[in-house]
Each structure stands twice: as C-alpha cells, then as structure tokens.
Scaffold this motif. Structure first.
Motif, PDB file in Angstrom:
ATOM      1  N   LYS A  69       0.860  -1.182   0.000  1.00 13.91           N
ATOM      2  CA  LYS A  69       0.000   0.000   0.000  1.00 13.91           C
ATOM      3  C   LYS A  69       0.899   1.236   0.000  1.00 13.91           C
ATOM      4  N   LEU A  70       0.785   2.066  -1.034  1.00 12.49           N
ATOM      5  CA  LEU A  70       1.643   3.231  -1.188  1.00 12.49           C
ATOM      6  C   LEU A  70       0.927   4.492  -0.737  1.00 12.49           C
ATOM      7  N   ILE A  71       1.576   5.265   0.143  1.00  9.42           N
ATOM      8  CA  ILE A  71       1.064   6.573   0.559  1.00  9.42           C
ATOM      9  C   ILE A  71       2.139   7.607   0.255  1.00  9.42           C
ATOM     10  N   THR A  72       1.864   8.544  -0.644  1.00  6.65           N
ATOM     11  CA  THR A  72       2.829   9.592  -0.971  1.00  6.65           C
ATOM     12  C   THR A  72       2.460  10.872  -0.227  1.00  6.65           C
ATOM     13  N   THR A  73       3.465  11.640   0.140  1.00 10.23           N
ATOM     14  CA  THR A  73       3.257  12.870   0.902  1.00 10.23           C
ATOM     15  C   THR A  73       3.796  14.064   0.124  1.00 10.23           C
ATOM     16  N   THR A  74       3.555  15.249   0.649  1.00 12.71           N
ATOM     17  CA  THR A  74       4.081  16.448   0.026  1.00 12.71           C
ATOM     18  C   THR A  74       5.602  16.439   0.084  1.00 12.71           C
ATOM     19  N   ARG A  75       6.220  17.021  -0.952  1.00 12.97           N
ATOM     20  CA  ARG A  75       7.665  17.012  -1.073  1.00 12.97           C
ATOM     21  C   ARG A  75       8.299  18.166  -0.324  1.00 12.97           C
ATOM     22  N   SER A  76       9.585  18.027  -0.037  1.00 17.37           N
ATOM     23  CA  SER A  76      10.357  19.135   0.528  1.00 17.37           C
ATOM     24  C   SER A  76      10.548  20.211  -0.527  1.00 17.37           C
ATOM     25  N   ALA A  77      10.444  21.468  -0.127  1.00 20.57           N
ATOM     26  CA  ALA A  77      10.627  22.573  -1.073  1.00 20.57           C
ATOM     27  C   ALA A  77      12.072  22.674  -1.539  1.00 20.57           C
ATOM     28  N   VAL A  78      12.987  22.031  -0.812  1.00 20.11           N
ATOM     29  CA  VAL A  78      14.408  22.110  -1.147  1.00 20.11           C
ATOM     30  C   VAL A  78      14.746  21.213  -2.330  1.00 20.11           C
ATOM     31  N   LEU A  79      13.997  20.105  -2.468  1.00 19.33           N
ATOM     32  CA  LEU A  79      14.311  19.121  -3.496  1.00 19.33           C
ATOM     33  C   LEU A  79      13.662  19.482  -4.824  1.00 19.33           C
ATOM     34  N   PRO A  80      14.371  19.290  -5.944  1.00 16.74           N
ATOM     35  CA  PRO A  80      13.870  19.766  -7.233  1.00 16.74           C
ATOM     36  C   PRO A  80      12.878  18.833  -7.921  1.00 16.74           C
ATOM     37  N   GLU A  81      12.817  17.567  -7.535  1.00 15.35           N
ATOM     38  CA  GLU A  81      11.964  16.643  -8.279  1.00 15.35           C
ATOM     39  C   GLU A  81      10.500  17.046  -8.169  1.00 15.35           C
ATOM     40  N   PHE A  82       9.819  17.032  -9.298  1.00 18.09           N
ATOM     41  CA  PHE A  82       8.430  17.464  -9.363  1.00 18.09           C
ATOM     42  C   PHE A  82       7.557  16.220  -9.533  1.00 18.09           C
ATOM     43  N   SER A  83       6.998  15.727  -8.433  1.00 20.78           N
ATOM     44  CA  SER A  83       6.283  14.459  -8.474  1.00 20.78           C
ATOM     45  C   SER A  83       4.784  14.605  -8.242  1.00 20.78           C
ATOM     46  N   ASP A  84       4.294  15.836  -8.122  1.00 17.14           N
ATOM     47  CA  ASP A  84       2.877  16.026  -7.824  1.00 17.14           C
ATOM     48  C   ASP A  84       1.978  15.361  -8.863  1.00 17.14           C
ATOM     49  N   SER A  85       2.307  15.543 -10.148  1.00 24.24           N
ATOM     50  CA  SER A  85       1.449  14.998 -11.195  1.00 24.24           C
ATOM     51  C   SER A  85       1.427  13.477 -11.139  1.00 24.24           C
ATOM     52  N   ARG A  86       2.576  12.869 -10.846  1.00 25.59           N
ATOM     53  CA  ARG A  86       2.628  11.404 -10.758  1.00 25.59           C
ATOM     54  C   ARG A  86       1.801  10.915  -9.571  1.00 25.59           C
ATOM     55  N   ASN A  87       1.936  11.580  -8.428  1.00 28.01           N
ATOM     56  CA  ASN A  87       1.196  11.160  -7.247  1.00 28.01           C
ATOM     57  C   ASN A  87      -0.316  11.306  -7.444  1.00 28.01           C
ATOM     58  N   ASP A 113      -8.235   0.689   3.428  1.00 29.92           N
ATOM     59  CA  ASP A 113      -8.049  -0.563   2.699  1.00 29.92           C
ATOM     60  C   ASP A 113      -7.056  -0.357   1.562  1.00 29.92           C
ATOM     61  N   SER A 114      -6.579  -1.444   0.984  1.00 32.85           N
ATOM     62  CA  SER A 114      -5.641  -1.333  -0.134  1.00 32.85           C
ATOM     63  C   SER A 114      -6.284  -0.585  -1.293  1.00 32.85           C
ATOM     64  N   PRO A 115      -5.516   0.165  -2.072  1.00 31.21           N
ATOM     65  CA  PRO A 115      -6.062   0.868  -3.236  1.00 31.21           C
ATOM     66  C   PRO A 115      -6.806  -0.093  -4.165  1.00 31.21           C
ATOM     67  N   THR A 116      -7.860   0.395  -4.789  1.00 28.92           N
ATOM     68  CA  THR A 116      -8.774  -0.478  -5.529  1.00 28.92           C
ATOM     69  C   THR A 116      -8.121  -1.218  -6.696  1.00 28.92           C
ATOM     70  N   HIS A 117      -7.151  -0.595  -7.360  1.00 31.39           N
ATOM     71  CA  HIS A 117      -6.535  -1.220  -8.536  1.00 31.39           C
ATOM     72  C   HIS A 117      -5.043  -1.482  -8.327  1.00 31.39           C
ATOM     73  N   LEU A 118      -4.666  -1.765  -7.094  1.00 29.03           N
ATOM     74  CA  LEU A 118      -3.250  -2.009  -6.797  1.00 29.03           C
ATOM     75  C   LEU A 118      -2.716  -3.225  -7.545  1.00 29.03           C
ATOM     76  N   ALA A 119      -3.494  -4.300  -7.622  1.00 29.28           N
ATOM     77  CA  ALA A 119      -3.034  -5.517  -8.314  1.00 29.28           C
ATOM     78  C   ALA A 119      -2.740  -5.227  -9.782  1.00 29.28           C
ATOM     79  N   GLU A 120      -3.574  -4.408 -10.399  1.00 23.02           N
ATOM     80  CA  GLU A 120      -3.357  -4.026 -11.795  1.00 23.02           C
ATOM     81  C   GLU A 120      -2.043  -3.267 -11.941  1.00 23.02           C
ATOM     82  N   ALA A 121      -1.794  -2.315 -11.014  1.00 21.86           N
ATOM     83  CA  ALA A 121      -0.558  -1.535 -11.068  1.00 21.86           C
ATOM     84  C   ALA A 121       0.663  -2.419 -10.868  1.00 21.86           C
ATOM     85  N   THR A 122       0.573  -3.367  -9.930  1.00 24.27           N
ATOM     86  CA  THR A 122       1.694  -4.268  -9.668  1.00 24.27           C
ATOM     87  C   THR A 122       2.052  -5.073 -10.912  1.00 24.27           C
ATOM     88  N   ALA A 123       1.045  -5.569 -11.610  1.00 26.62           N
ATOM     89  CA  ALA A 123       1.291  -6.342 -12.830  1.00 26.62           C
ATOM     90  C   ALA A 123       1.942  -5.484 -13.911  1.00 26.62           C
TER      91      ALA A 123
END
Length: 297
Positions: A69-87, A113-123
């Motif tokens: 089960k993946l939970i993503t959080t807000t990023r540090s303002a110091v780091l340059p990677e832009f992951s909002d769209s992916r999350n 509960d686990s995300p609804t389509h996690l099995a699909e993503a894993t495959a």
C-alpha cells in the motif's frame, strides 16, 4: 511520522518502522517507531506492508511492484523533483494514496483498505516495458560484439554530487542489462562508496579530492573526460548512460568520437524541465523520462 506511529499504536498496529538511509542521522526519541537501516529496503515490502514516501521515483515503483500500500506525501521545497502529477495520477487510477504531511492524515491513509486497482498496477510495473526499451537502446548498434575480455562497452556515469537516487536508477538499468543482455559488458563510475552495493558490474569509486571534486562539480564538469577516455577503444563504439546531469561540452567530445549517450532524466517543474530539454537538444542521443505517469503503461 512519530505522531502517526502513536495513533497507529493506539489502534493496535505494531511493526512500525522508520527506514533510515545511510546518510541520515537519528538523534531524537522516535516514540513507537523502530529504526530500520538496510541496503535492501524493497525486500521488506509486501502485500501487507504500507509504505509512506515523499513520492520519490525509486520507492514509489518498488512499493507498487511488491504489492504494498503506497502513501505519498508532500515534497520538501528544497528538493527539485516534481512528483505532484505522478502522485495525483496514482491516486486517480486507484494505485496508491496521497496524504498531507501530518500525523493524523498519515495514520488515516495507512488505516485505509488497499487501493482499488493495486493488483493491476503491480502487474504493469513488473512487466518492466520501460527497462526493456532502455535495454534495447543501450544495446543497439553494438559494432562489433565485444570479446570476452574487452573493456566495458557501456559506462554508467554515477557521479552527480550528493544522494543515492541517481545510483539506484542507473543500477536498476545495469542489473537488467546483465540479466537480459549478458554480452553488454559494463562499468560504473561513482563518487559514493555505496556504489558497489548497488551495481553488480565493476564499480570504480572516484575519490573526493579537492581538485577532482572541482572538476566533477555538477554544473561545471570539466575533467571527467579523462576518466572515460582510458576506457574507450577506437575500434569499439561505447555508450555512456547519465542520470539527470551531464556536461554538454564533454558529451559533444564523446559524440565527436562516435560514442553514444543516453540520459535518464528525473522530473522537474515545467520551467526547469524546459531548460533541461533545451540543454539536451542536439547533445544527448536518447533521453528517457521514467518519472512521468505514462511510464506505467
């Protein structure tokens, strides 16, 4: 994290860990959190695991690949990677969750509960189509095929300053290549002594001496062509694989020598990505963006 662990403990949850990186120092009371320090963190992931990450590329896909089960959080303002769209994409597709960086919000997401389509993503992730494409590009036009004792025909350039993310990304490609293209001999160049723990090919640790450090400074690389030149034979075309950072002047020298360049580029905010693409135009032979949402498809 500490507050989230307290809430989870009160809810009857155990086995609460803070995964500590090799460069992190822990000098505070963590409450119900235990410290986990390992170079094989993905081996601890599984269908019954919840993984909380700030949305970094490596951990995101490693967690999904393990069915966690993946939970993503807000990023540090110091780091340059832009992951909002992916999350956002992952949550919209039912592959993971997003959470605010507060103890209550994190605990709530973990208890869902686990995300609804996690099995699909894993495959999809485990099918590894992106790695297959990178492997094809790295190996194409290898003329002639290297003899068994030849110098490496692929160089993974893992000298990017600080952090281990670039080494991790490059090592994933290298291990895939070793498994699926064993004729493609390789060497990795790293500034971190941790490099040999990631790569399964020969890994040369470049010292951090003052002169060399100045020569290898991220935005002003001047001297590392000498590191590469000794590994290149005029009779064999080589491929150099970079991660995110490269020197345009040195890449041009490689192209003049008929060598090929491949860059794996992490995600940036739009304006920064435009500058990165502008710098790569007419310079890098092949560019991959493994941080975009479409990579999973």
């Amino acid at each position: 994290y500490k507050e989230a662990a307290r809430i989870l403990h009160e809810a009857g949850k155990s086995n609460l860990y803070l995964a500590k990186g090799p460069l992190m120092k822990v000098d505070m009371d963590l409450g119900h959190l235990q410290v986990l320090e390992t170079m094989e963190l993905p081996n601890h992931f599984g269908p019954k695991t919840s993984v909380v990450t700030r949305g970094t590329y490596n951990l995101t896909w490693e967690a999904i690949a393990a069915g966690a089960k993946l939970i993503t959080t807000t990023r540090s303002a110091v780091l340059p990677e832009f992951s909002d769209s992916r999350n956002q994409y992952l949550e919209q597709r039912g592959y993971g969750y997003q959470s605010e960086m507060t103890g209550a919000a994190l605990a709530e997401a973990i208890l869902r509960d686990s995300p609804t389509h996690l099995a699909e993503a894993t495959a999809l992730v485990n099918a590894r189509p992106g790695l297959a494409r990178i492997g094809q590009v790295v190996c194409e036009e290898m003329i002639p095929k290297p003899p068994k004792k030849a110098t490496p025909n692929t160089i993974y350039f893992g000298i990017n300053g600080v952090g281990l993310g670039h080494i991790a990304r490059l090592s994933v490609v290298q291990r895939y290549m070793q498994e699926h293209h064993p004729d493609n001999t390789a060497e990795a160049l790293c500034r971190s002594t941790m490099g040999s723990s990631f790569f399964t090919c020969n890994c040369t640790n470049v010292p951090k001496g003052r002169d060399l450090a100045n020569a290898l400074e991220i935005r002003g690389i001047r001297g590392y062509i000498n590191l590469l030149r000794a590994r290149f034979s005029p009779a064999m075309r080589k491929t150099v694989v970079f991660d995110t950072w490269w020197s345009r002047s040195v890449v041009k020298k490689l192209k003049f020598g008929k060598h090929r360049t491949v860059a794996i580029v992490e995600s940036f905010k739009p304006d920064d990505m435009y500058q990165k693409l502008k710098n790569a135009n007419g310079c890098i032979d092949h560019i991959f963006f493994p941080c975009q949402p479409e990579e999973i498809e």
